[in-house]
Scaffold this motif. Structure first.
Motif, PDB file in Angstrom:
ATOM      1  N   ALA A 153       0.848  -1.198   0.000  1.00 30.80           N
ATOM      2  CA  ALA A 153       0.000   0.000   0.000  1.00 30.80           C
ATOM      3  C   ALA A 153       0.877   1.239   0.000  1.00 30.80           C
ATOM      4  CB  ALA A 153      -0.900  -0.014   1.241  1.00 30.80           C
ATOM      5  N   GLY A 154       0.376   2.143  -0.785  1.00 30.53           N
ATOM      6  CA  GLY A 154      -0.465   1.862  -1.915  1.00 30.53           C
ATOM      7  C   GLY A 154      -0.655   3.122  -2.739  1.00 30.53           C
ATOM      8  N   PRO A 155      -1.381   2.986  -3.803  1.00 30.80           N
ATOM      9  CA  PRO A 155      -1.622   4.137  -4.687  1.00 30.80           C
ATOM     10  C   PRO A 155      -2.178   5.312  -3.871  1.00 30.80           C
ATOM     11  CG  PRO A 155      -2.487   2.103  -5.619  1.00 30.80           C
ATOM     12  CD  PRO A 155      -2.056   1.774  -4.237  1.00 30.80           C
ATOM     13  N   ARG A 156      -1.521   6.443  -3.906  1.00 33.00           N
ATOM     14  CA  ARG A 156      -1.860   7.526  -2.968  1.00 33.00           C
ATOM     15  C   ARG A 156      -3.264   8.063  -3.203  1.00 33.00           C
ATOM     16  NH1 ARG A 156       2.765  11.669  -3.578  1.00 33.00           N
ATOM     17  NH2 ARG A 156       1.432  12.961  -2.263  1.00 33.00           N
ATOM     18  N   ARG A 157      -3.773   7.874  -4.403  1.00 36.58           N
ATOM     19  CA  ARG A 157      -5.131   8.328  -4.705  1.00 36.58           C
ATOM     20  C   ARG A 157      -6.145   7.595  -3.809  1.00 36.58           C
ATOM     21  NH1 ARG A 157      -8.356   6.647  -9.196  1.00 36.58           N
ATOM     22  NH2 ARG A 157      -6.655   5.296  -9.817  1.00 36.58           N
ATOM     23  N   HIS A 158      -5.884   6.319  -3.536  1.00 35.09           N
ATOM     24  CA  HIS A 158      -6.803   5.528  -2.722  1.00 35.09           C
ATOM     25  C   HIS A 158      -6.355   5.402  -1.274  1.00 35.09           C
ATOM     26  CE1 HIS A 158      -8.659   4.335  -6.436  1.00 35.09           C
ATOM     27  NE2 HIS A 158      -7.573   3.716  -6.857  1.00 35.09           N
ATOM     28  N   MET A 159      -5.063   5.544  -1.058  1.00 35.10           N
ATOM     29  CA  MET A 159      -4.547   5.120   0.237  1.00 35.10           C
ATOM     30  C   MET A 159      -3.713   6.175   0.933  1.00 35.10           C
ATOM     31  SD  MET A 159      -3.730   1.205  -0.745  1.00 35.10           S
ATOM     32  CE  MET A 159      -5.075   0.261  -1.467  1.00 35.10           C
ATOM     33  N   ASP A 160      -4.152   6.508   2.163  1.00 36.68           N
ATOM     34  CA  ASP A 160      -3.411   7.425   3.010  1.00 36.68           C
ATOM     35  C   ASP A 160      -3.618   7.005   4.452  1.00 36.68           C
ATOM     36  OD1 ASP A 160      -6.287   8.829   2.522  1.00 36.68           O
ATOM     37  OD2 ASP A 160      -5.532   9.276   4.520  1.00 36.68           O
TER      38      ASP A 160
ATOM     39  N   TYR B 284       5.292  -1.775   7.014  1.00 41.61           N
ATOM     40  CA  TYR B 284       4.209  -2.623   7.526  1.00 41.61           C
ATOM     41  C   TYR B 284       3.411  -3.032   6.306  1.00 41.61           C
ATOM     42  CZ  TYR B 284       2.610   2.158   7.263  1.00 41.61           C
ATOM     43  OH  TYR B 284       2.411   3.439   6.816  1.00 41.61           O
ATOM     44  N   GLY B 285       2.516  -4.000   6.485  1.00 41.14           N
ATOM     45  CA  GLY B 285       1.710  -4.420   5.337  1.00 41.14           C
ATOM     46  C   GLY B 285       2.567  -4.923   4.187  1.00 41.14           C
ATOM     47  N   SER B 286       3.704  -5.517   4.478  1.00 46.90           N
ATOM     48  CA  SER B 286       4.611  -6.055   3.443  1.00 46.90           C
ATOM     49  C   SER B 286       4.896  -5.021   2.364  1.00 46.90           C
ATOM     50  CB  SER B 286       4.017  -7.318   2.786  1.00 46.90           C
ATOM     51  OG  SER B 286       3.833  -8.336   3.726  1.00 46.90           O
ATOM     52  N   ARG B 287       5.052  -3.744   2.766  1.00 47.46           N
ATOM     53  CA  ARG B 287       5.151  -2.701   1.751  1.00 47.46           C
ATOM     54  C   ARG B 287       6.575  -2.280   1.427  1.00 47.46           C
ATOM     55  NH1 ARG B 287       5.234   2.641   3.363  1.00 47.46           N
ATOM     56  NH2 ARG B 287       3.856   3.278   1.674  1.00 47.46           N
TER      57      ARG B 287
ATOM     58  N   PRO C 275       7.696  -3.770  -2.111  1.00 47.32           N
ATOM     59  CA  PRO C 275       6.808  -3.239  -3.156  1.00 47.32           C
ATOM     60  C   PRO C 275       6.906  -1.719  -3.328  1.00 47.32           C
ATOM     61  CG  PRO C 275       5.641  -4.865  -1.858  1.00 47.32           C
ATOM     62  CD  PRO C 275       6.962  -4.645  -1.174  1.00 47.32           C
ATOM     63  N   VAL C 276       7.116  -0.971  -2.260  1.00 40.72           N
ATOM     64  CA  VAL C 276       7.133   0.486  -2.401  1.00 40.72           C
ATOM     65  C   VAL C 276       8.573   1.017  -2.345  1.00 40.72           C
ATOM     66  CG1 VAL C 276       6.179   2.673  -1.593  1.00 40.72           C
ATOM     67  CG2 VAL C 276       4.834   0.570  -1.358  1.00 40.72           C
ATOM     68  N   SER C 277       9.233   0.875  -1.196  1.00 41.78           N
ATOM     69  CA  SER C 277      10.593   1.410  -1.080  1.00 41.78           C
ATOM     70  C   SER C 277      11.571   0.651  -1.969  1.00 41.78           C
ATOM     71  CB  SER C 277      11.065   1.349   0.379  1.00 41.78           C
ATOM     72  OG  SER C 277      10.382   2.318   1.135  1.00 41.78           O
ATOM     73  N   GLY C 278      11.322  -0.632  -2.166  1.00 40.36           N
ATOM     74  CA  GLY C 278      12.178  -1.404  -3.070  1.00 40.36           C
ATOM     75  C   GLY C 278      12.058  -0.883  -4.497  1.00 40.36           C
ATOM     76  N   ALA C 279      10.855  -0.519  -4.879  1.00 40.90           N
ATOM     77  CA  ALA C 279      10.643   0.065  -6.200  1.00 40.90           C
ATOM     78  C   ALA C 279      11.325   1.425  -6.288  1.00 40.90           C
ATOM     79  CB  ALA C 279       9.141   0.191  -6.473  1.00 40.90           C
TER      80      ALA C 279
ATOM     81  N   TYR D 204       8.213   7.171  -4.931  1.00 40.35           N
ATOM     82  CA  TYR D 204       7.495   6.132  -5.661  1.00 40.35           C
ATOM     83  C   TYR D 204       6.055   6.055  -5.188  1.00 40.35           C
ATOM     84  CZ  TYR D 204       6.364   1.678  -7.861  1.00 40.35           C
ATOM     85  OH  TYR D 204       5.792   0.697  -8.629  1.00 40.35           O
ATOM     86  N   ASN D 205       5.155   6.256  -6.124  1.00 43.53           N
ATOM     87  CA  ASN D 205       3.729   6.141  -5.859  1.00 43.53           C
ATOM     88  C   ASN D 205       3.241   4.904  -6.595  1.00 43.53           C
ATOM     89  OD1 ASN D 205       1.001   6.632  -5.313  1.00 43.53           O
ATOM     90  ND2 ASN D 205       0.775   7.906  -7.137  1.00 43.53           N
ATOM     91  N   PRO D 206       2.986   3.793  -5.866  1.00 47.86           N
ATOM     92  CA  PRO D 206       2.690   2.545  -6.577  1.00 47.86           C
ATOM     93  C   PRO D 206       1.423   2.644  -7.420  1.00 47.86           C
ATOM     94  CG  PRO D 206       2.594   2.255  -4.181  1.00 47.86           C
ATOM     95  CD  PRO D 206       2.953   3.673  -4.417  1.00 47.86           C
ATOM     96  N   PRO D 207       1.450   2.119  -8.646  1.00 43.60           N
ATOM     97  CA  PRO D 207       0.266   2.170  -9.500  1.00 43.60           C
ATOM     98  C   PRO D 207      -0.826   1.209  -9.036  1.00 43.60           C
ATOM     99  CG  PRO D 207       2.049   0.986 -10.604  1.00 43.60           C
ATOM    100  CD  PRO D 207       2.611   1.537  -9.326  1.00 43.60           C
ATOM    101  N   ASN D 208      -0.455   0.162  -8.341  1.00 46.31           N
ATOM    102  CA  ASN D 208      -1.416  -0.833  -7.869  1.00 46.31           C
ATOM    103  C   ASN D 208      -0.754  -1.544  -6.697  1.00 46.31           C
ATOM    104  OD1 ASN D 208      -3.553  -2.642  -7.591  1.00 46.31           O
ATOM    105  ND2 ASN D 208      -3.096  -3.804  -9.457  1.00 46.31           N
TER     106      ASN D 208
END
Lengths: 297, 798
Positions: B470-477, B546-549, B552-556, B634-638
């Motif tokens: 998590a996650g795409p900033r449009r949906h997730m904050d 957290y949330g296994s992110r 997916p996020v910082s690694g990206a 990095y703002n994940p697309p999904n």
């Protein structure tokens, strides 16, 4: 960090010194050996002794071995020592069965036999094991030694026959040639207190049970014993049905309390099931030892 | 690759290598918050409520204040004068820092003593005299909404009950319609009990407020240092640039170290009041009683299916026990976390769920313990329901799953509740797990054993899909802070590099994994990359780990910032080689990364040579800045969707109820694996978690609201002796939208394994007519289930 309330600390140099310290500091002092029950209670501030009297230097209480026709277990013998001793294993496999499932190696390296008995926790395994083999406790006080049969040693949860100012010094266990013994417990996880546990010793003579000793842990059995079941077995031929019936009697006679380890009905069931199992194993070992003896003769 | 003495190799990028951070951990040279010792530092201790629900009539701290060595006693009344008695939670509620009006759970914070040493602080806590008027507690979440239930949150204006929220997902009408005409329906009530992550390191803080500079420094094992800093700024009104949050080495977080606890605020206030640094460390019981628990979902699942085992619809109702304050940590728009992904790995036409959150007189929390924002509960629900259906249809649970799994050609797959699964090949993973387990042979052994009355064999399957990163900033904050993360990379003149990231390792091995990502992108050895994290003065903004992110996020972000640096290096190399940048090609060999003129491999420069040149007197083309560094956000697309197939084999003694886990096969697909050894370590830990939750971990409450799992004597963690030798397998379906195809794995095994263990135990009990029993499946619970009355595991056994 869990820290105990403030306390004073004394280190005893001998049994007489320990008794003198107990006398000097009175009822608010506590003896400490392995400390695996007392220290957690102090850290949780459930126990608040004003003075701790450390008896770990009393080498005279660490004796473990056969004297005459008895096994003598010093009060300061560590669980690990009892578990590692081949003589204990030969004569009393019940102690090795029990020690294998008491806590974990770290606790067993430090915790003592005397401490276990004096803590008198209703869930303490060794109390039932010593009850099964009908040991005698030797208690020393200012006026000398006295002996108390183990089945009179425990007066209730966390209460023993050791009076203020006294010290448990050793246990004496009569050797019973040809007897077999065993111990088994059910726990939620290795190292947990038992949900229930049972130990038994059987001596066979001429194809019938000459003497039966049954110990029960954590099920509210008076003095950790099951005299009704023992009486039932005495004079009977060992066998599946007799052992199941003994289990049934032991289960009926005990008085377990519900807690997060299980409801009363389950603990009562376990008492019966475990008594049946340890009797079966004890009888098997007795048969095996009878064979050994004949071969040796 | 270079061979190291241990027999593993150090790869120039991805692959197995020992963790760089372990050198300090295994030597006892880590720095945890309790290792922080500042000159003049004082020590704090918290007085906690013995009652689950009581009105506070009086607080008399005079004896504690007079106790030698005590420097301050802070009460709720003290904090009220500072407007800090209450603080916002991560779920738009407020939580008492120190209780003022009532206490609402056993272990709630009531007063804070600051003293010269921790012993004095503890002794003085006992001298505080609090007058309580005990009130009836709400212990049973299922009764929290009863009309006559006591109102816990009378501090909230207009509150007349214990209802927090209703939330739903999916199409109710479509789902109900399918249920009405279905050939087969099954329903099952189940509890995912309250558990606690119980990290080895408890929570704590060292707060140091410097009155001269106005700077506040807080050392605290937080999984989200930047979010903490911003919250302190917003709540306490301190200027954000004057706050520094340092999250040192952390001894396990699992989601329990995301939020801000009252003790942190107390340490800060203590430092401001006394003018000296204040350390507060909670003990084990405090940690278990008051910090974020996990789960506590009372669920009812229903499946509609055809008689030949095609699942058509899934319907779920949940009562969610959130404790006394709604403090769950998840993206704002998701009050039930990602529970909405409850259709799991199956292609189901319609689904609907309703979640009702309620207050009870228990500690706040709910989203923790590697749960991937409640996907743990969702996976458990659907995986248990599949087995209930298998029972009803007398079907094989493996075949039933295979029949209903989402087919590989359906990806990207949009679930009936609107989640877009990025990639997967589910049947392949399940087939591999069954093959590794020797499924048919196990079933044969089971049949054999069922003819006797000895220990019975149980075979349990769980197939999970997670939605992480998590996650795409449009949906997730979280509290308005978007869930995008920054990274900064600087390559020094000699070609060594420093990477700064916003995520914060709690044991995940970031210092190695992230160095390997840089290594793969730049062709420099991982040992040449220093990873800096956990210090808000040193790292870019981001929401943490957290949330296994993290991957997916910082690694990206790390891969992208390294690619930016690589592009800068191309321009510098072009100047060095007097070639056009377009004519250069990049290669990474065993000796490292290199830009070379296309078709002329000998004519090139190594990344180290380029780094030195970038800092040298080399003339650079117009518009090319010197040096070799870059930043990115990095703002994940999904989200990414790791998945896995687990098979657990247990033996159950029907006479005692004891369960022994004999084998556990885990096939995980987390996309591309950066360091397979670290991945396997994460899986091992998660599988042990699963065994613990399924078989022994339990925080029940008695009728007075007393916590019955407040120490490790009562709250049992599994040991090596309860765990089999894990058998791991893998498939790899790279995430199509992640720069390196990774999906995250930190929580996979914790999410997926409990259902496998429970399914295995219940599989063993199937001949006895047992369809379900709640975790934990203790011997007593198994025995009771065999007699037709499994235990209610959230309440005291009576």
């Amino acid at each position: 960090m869990q820290v105990p309330a403030r306390f004073e600390y004394e280190r005893a140099q001998s049994v007489s010194h320990a008794l003198a310290l107990l006398d000097r500091h009175g009822p608010e002092s506590r003896v400490i050996a392995g400390g695996h029950s007392l220290l957690p209670m102090m850290k949780l501030r459930l126990a608040r002794p004003e003075v701790l009297i450390d008896i770990n230097d009393l080498a005279e209480l660490s004796f473990l071995g056969v004297e005459g026709d008895e096994l003598v277990v010093g009060a300061l013998v560590r669980h690990a020592q009892l578990l590692a001793d081949p003589t204990v294993g030969r004569f009393f496999p019940i102690f090795h069965d029990a020690e294998r499932v008491i806590a974990d190696p770290v606790v067993r390296n430090r915790g003592t036999v005397g401490g276990s008995l004096c803590q008198a926790d209703p869930s303490e395994d060794l109390s039932a094991a010593f009850a099964a083999v009908r040991a005698t406790a030797v208690i020393q006080g200012p006026d000398g030694e006295r002996e108390v049969p183990i089945r009179e040693f425990h007066r209730g949860p966390y209460e023993t026959a050791v009076e203020p100012g006294e010290l448990l010094t050793r246990l004496r266990v009569p050797l019973r040639p040809g007897a077999g013994s065993a111990y088994e417990k059910v726990e939620r996880r290795v190292g947990d207190w038992p949900v229930a546990a049972a130990g038994a010793q059987l001596r066979l003579d001429g194809g019938v049970i000459a003497e039966a000793g049954i110990g029960l842990t954590a099920v509210g059995a008076e003095h950790f014993a099951a005299p009704g079941a023992e009486e039932y077995l005495t004079g009977r031929a060992p066998g599946e049905e007799a052992f199941a019936e003994a289990g049934r009697i032991a289960a009926e006679d005990c008085n377990p309390q519900a807690d997060q380890r299980g409801p009363v009905a389950y603990k009562r069931h376990l008492a019966g099931e475990l008594v049946r199992r340890v009797l079966t194993r004890a009888a098997g070992r007795a048969a095996g030892r009878a064979g050994d003896r004949q071969a040796g003769e | 690759m270079t061979q190291d003495t241990s027999g593993t190799t150090t790869p120039m990028g991805f692959g197995r290598m020992h963790r760089k951070e372990d050198a300090r951990f295994i030597r006892g040279r880590g720095t945890y918050v309790d290792d922080v010792r500042l000159p003049g530092m004082l020590h704090g201790a918290i007085l906690r409520s013995p009652h689950a629900h009581a009105r506070i009539l009086s607080v008399d701290a005079s004896a504690a204040e007079a106790y030698p060595g005590v420097r301050a006693v802070i009460t709720g009344a003290t904090l009220e004068t500072l407007n800090l008695a209450w603080m916002p939670t991560l779920s738009a509620d407020v939580q008492a820092v120190l209780a003022t009006d009532k206490v609402r759970f056993q272990g709630q914070e009531v007063a804070f003593v600051v003293a010269e040493d921790p012993y004095t602080a503890r002794d003085a806590v006992e001298l505080i005299d609090v007058g309580y008027e005990p009130l009836e507690p709400v212990v049973d979440a299922r009764r929290a909404l009863d009309a006559d239930a006591p109102v816990i949150r009378d501090d909230l204006e207009g509150r007349t009950g214990n209802h927090i929220f209703d939330w739903e997902a999916g199409d109710r009408a479509q789902t109900d319609a399918i249920f009405e005409r279905a050939e087969v329906t099954v329903a099952q009530d189940m509890l995912y009990p309250r558990v606690h992550p119980a990290p080895l390191e408890t929570c704590g803080a060292v707060a140091d407020f410097d009155k001269v500079t106005g700077k506040l420094t807080v050392w605290c094992p937080t999984q989200a240092p930047h979010a903490h800093r911003t919250l302190y700024a917003l709540v306490a009104g301190l200027p954000e640039h004057k706050i520094r949050v340092i999250s040192p080495d952390i001894g396990g977080g699992f989601g329990g170290k995301v939020g801000i606890y009252p003790g942190y605020v107390c340490a800060i206030v203590g430092s401001i009041v006394t003018g000296r640094p204040v350390k507060w460390m909670e003990d084990r019981s405090e940690n278990l009683m008051s910090t974020a628990f996990a789960r506590d979902y009372h669920m009812r699942g229903e499946i509609a299916a055809t008689r030949d085992g095609r699942i058509l619809a899934l319907r779920v109702k949940v009562v969610a026990d959130h404790g006394a304050f709604n403090g769950t940590a998840q993206p704002t728009k998701f009050p039930a976390g990602f529970f909405g992904v409850f259709t799991g790995s199956y292609d189901i036409e319609a689904a609907h769920c309703e979640v009702t959150g309620v207050y009870t007189n228990k500690a706040p929390g709910g989203v923790a313990y590697a749960c991937s924002f409640r996907i743990t509960e969702a996976v458990y629900l659907v995986e248990r329901m599949i087995d209930v259906l298998a029972c009803e249809l007398d079907a094989d649970p493996a075949e039933l799953r295979m029949r209903n799994l989402i087919r590989p050609e359906r990806f990207p797959y949009t679930s009936p509740t609107g989640w877009e699964y990025d990639s997967g090949d589910y049947p392949r993973a399940l087939r591999l797990a069954l093959d590794m387990a020797g499924y048919d042979k196990l079933r044969a052994e089971q049949a054999e054993r069922r003819r006797g009355d000895g220990p019975q064999l149980g075979i349990g399957i769980s197939f999970f899909t997670e939605a992480v990163g998590a996650g795409p900033r449009r949906h997730m904050d979280i509290l308005g802070l978007g869930m995008a993360d920054g990274a900064e990379l600087r390559v020094h003149p000699t070609g060594k590099a420093v990477l700064r990231v916003s995520c914060q390792s709690q044991g995940q091995g970031h210092e190695t994994t992230f160095a390997q990502i840089v290594a793969a992108e730049l062709g420099i050895p991982p040992d040449d990359v220093e990873v800096v994290h956990g210090d808000t003065d040193q790292t870019p903004f981001g929401l943490g780990t957290y949330g296994s992110r993290s991957t997916p996020v910082s690694g990206a972000a790390t891969a992208i910032v390294a690619r930016k640096v690589r592009e800068r290096a191309r321009l510098v190399a072009a100047a060095m080689l007097e070639a056009s940048p377009q004519d250069l090609e990049w290669s990474v060999s065993e000796t490292g990364g290199r830009w070379s003129v296309q078709g002329s491999a000998g004519h090139g420069r190594s990344i180290q040579e380029i780094a030195m040149a970038a800092h040298s007197n080399l003339e650079l083309p117009e518009g090319v800045e010197g040096h070799l560094d870059a930043v990115t956000v990095y703002n994940p697309p999904n989200l990414t969707y790791p998945f896995g197939a687990y098979v657990c084999v247990v033996e159950v003694d029907p006479r005692t109820g004891q369960v022994k886990v004999r084998r556990f096969v885990a096939v995980d697909d987390c996309g591309v694996r950066i360091n397979p050894m670290i991945v396997e370590g994460q899986i091992h830990g998660g599988l042990a978690d699963g065994v613990g939750m399924a078989l022994m971990q339990l925080m029940a409450f008695d009728e007075d609201g007393n916590h019955l799992g407040a120490s490790f004597m009562d709250y049992l963690l599994p040991t090596a002796l309860e765990c089999p030798s894990w058998e791991l397998g893998e498939t790899v379906t790279p995430s199509p939208h992640h720069p390196i195809g990774a999906k995250g794995v930190g929580e996979s095994a914790t999410v997926g394994s409990p259902a496998a263990v429970v399914n295995a135990v219940l599989d063993a009990l199937r001949p006895y007519g047992v369809r379900h029993a709640d975790m934990p499946l203790t011997p007593a619970n198994v025995w009771s289930a065999l007699r037709g009355s499994p235990l209610r595991t959230d309440l005291a056994i009576t």
